[in-house]
Design an enzyme around this catalytic site. Sequence first.
Site, PDB file in Angstrom:
ATOM      1  N   GLU A   1       0.880  -1.176   0.000  1.00 24.53           N
ATOM      2  CA  GLU A   1       0.000   0.000   0.000  1.00 24.53           C
ATOM      3  C   GLU A   1       0.911   1.217   0.000  1.00 24.53           C
ATOM      4  O   GLU A   1       1.683   1.427   0.939  1.00 24.53           O
ATOM      5  CB  GLU A   1      -0.900  -0.009   1.229  1.00 24.53           C
ATOM      6  CG  GLU A   1      -1.863   1.158   1.287  1.00 24.53           C
ATOM      7  CD  GLU A   1      -2.336   1.434   2.679  1.00 24.53           C
ATOM      8  OE1 GLU A   1      -2.214   2.594   3.122  1.00 24.53           O
ATOM      9  OE2 GLU A   1      -2.803   0.496   3.340  1.00 24.53           O
TER      10      GLU A   1
ATOM     11  N   CYS B   1      -3.380   7.022   5.478  1.00 26.65           N
ATOM     12  CA  CYS B   1      -3.337   6.693   4.048  1.00 26.65           C
ATOM     13  C   CYS B   1      -4.633   7.057   3.349  1.00 26.65           C
ATOM     14  O   CYS B   1      -4.664   7.168   2.121  1.00 26.65           O
ATOM     15  CB  CYS B   1      -3.014   5.214   3.855  1.00 26.65           C
ATOM     16  SG  CYS B   1      -3.906   4.132   4.986  1.00 26.65           S
TER      17      CYS B   1
END
Length: 501
Positions: free
Chosen positions: A263, A300
């Site tokens: 990620e 994120c």
Amino acid sequence: MTYAPHGKHLIAGQWIGTSGTVSSKPAHGPAYSFSIGTPALIDQACQAAEEAFETFGQSSRAARAALLTSIADEIEARGAAITEIGTQESGLPEARLEGERGRTTGQLRMFASHILQGDYLDRRHDTALPDRAPLPRPDLKMVQRPIGPVAVFGASNFPLAFSTAGGDTAAALAAGCPVVVKGHPAHPGTAEIVAEAIHAALSASDLPAGVFNLIQDGTRDVGASLVQHPLIRAVGFTGSLAGGRALFDLCAARTDPIPFFGELGSVNPMFLLPEAMAARGAELGSGWAGSLSMGAGQFCTNPGIAVVLPGSDAFVAAAVEALEAQAPQTMLTDGIADAYRSGVARLARGDGVSQRLGTACDGRMATPFLFEISAQDWLRDHDLQEEVFGPVGIVVTAKDTDEMARIARSIQGQLTCTLHMEPGDTEHAKALMPLLERKAGRVLVNGFPTGVEVCDAMVHGGPYPASTNFGATSVGSLAIRRFLRPVCYQNVPDALLPTDF
């Protein structure tokens, strides 16, 4: 009681020190010395994980579920000490660490319950047809099987939920895969105490000690040696685009390439449609400000881009007012704070960019910044589409909904895309939805993407560069499938089949 780290690595149940040490750099509180990780230690840990896989890979779902539950219990037993050292190292407030600890133990227990149900195994059986013409069919059984030792990289922004016993580790253990964790240098003490919890849970079980191993950070070749080790079968990573891409390339360049579940980065754009803006523009502006500045913008899913239409004055004014009221916040590391200032300076230099809010921030502290730009100028400058890790937002004004759609087509892969709408916006939303679902792993309506629910339906991933594998998620029960592979058994007697079938 204050936790004083011993600074050692955990390999096959043994705490091992090395002569080289490095001092931690906490936001506040005492610093401690930690043994430096080395490629030689990585090799020992990978060998231990491979040896453990011969047993753990054949273990029952009940045994693995009991281990996950026991790890959650051991983490909770150390709760106060984890919070204390976690806040010292990261600068995150106590309430945030306590909430994250609950998320960590919650997902461990969720995975335990999930694997006991057995649905994730996707078991299939085509019975033999010996009399079928022109050719008979054999008996065929298929089930998902663990792939082997998994490497996990601790994340800077989630010392618990995405690190030592976080989602990647929990998913791998649930699948039956031993784990080698490379601790993050931002929170080595937190990694160590959580590793002690896992070690205690393993010690109370009949499972091999090599099921879990922790190597603290060292020079850059430690991470490289981990992803290139021939016994590692997959990698879980949460971090920067540059660092993740470098490791991804190493995985792809191996003699036997392995999957890298990284990620990496996302600006999580929001598209604010006209009826929603007319009905609640100021409310949306305040909500956006709270979401993009939460945790100093170090999520994120930080919604860094707001795509609006002309007439967004109330939205922008409310966002500015809410952000002005924000006190400076401590960032996770000095390096992240430096990168934030550099990123803000890059945005400010963009052609057509105007700054609505922002003041100088020094040291490890961050203050919010807000910029505005036309869609035409934003579309011309790819640098403005790259993530800046911190509490910064850009308002991109499109001249009409057609230009909004151009932005939706142009954006890179995202973890999330959001629509803010009222019933009168439905036709505009219908036009955008096919574009947004191609770009994001999660599409939201009338919400803010910060706050990722740990549940069966969650997808935390997306097309590159949000992640390196668009078919996977690092949150939710589907995360377990990353560390499994389908195996078909043809005419195999029941006595030889895995116990999971």
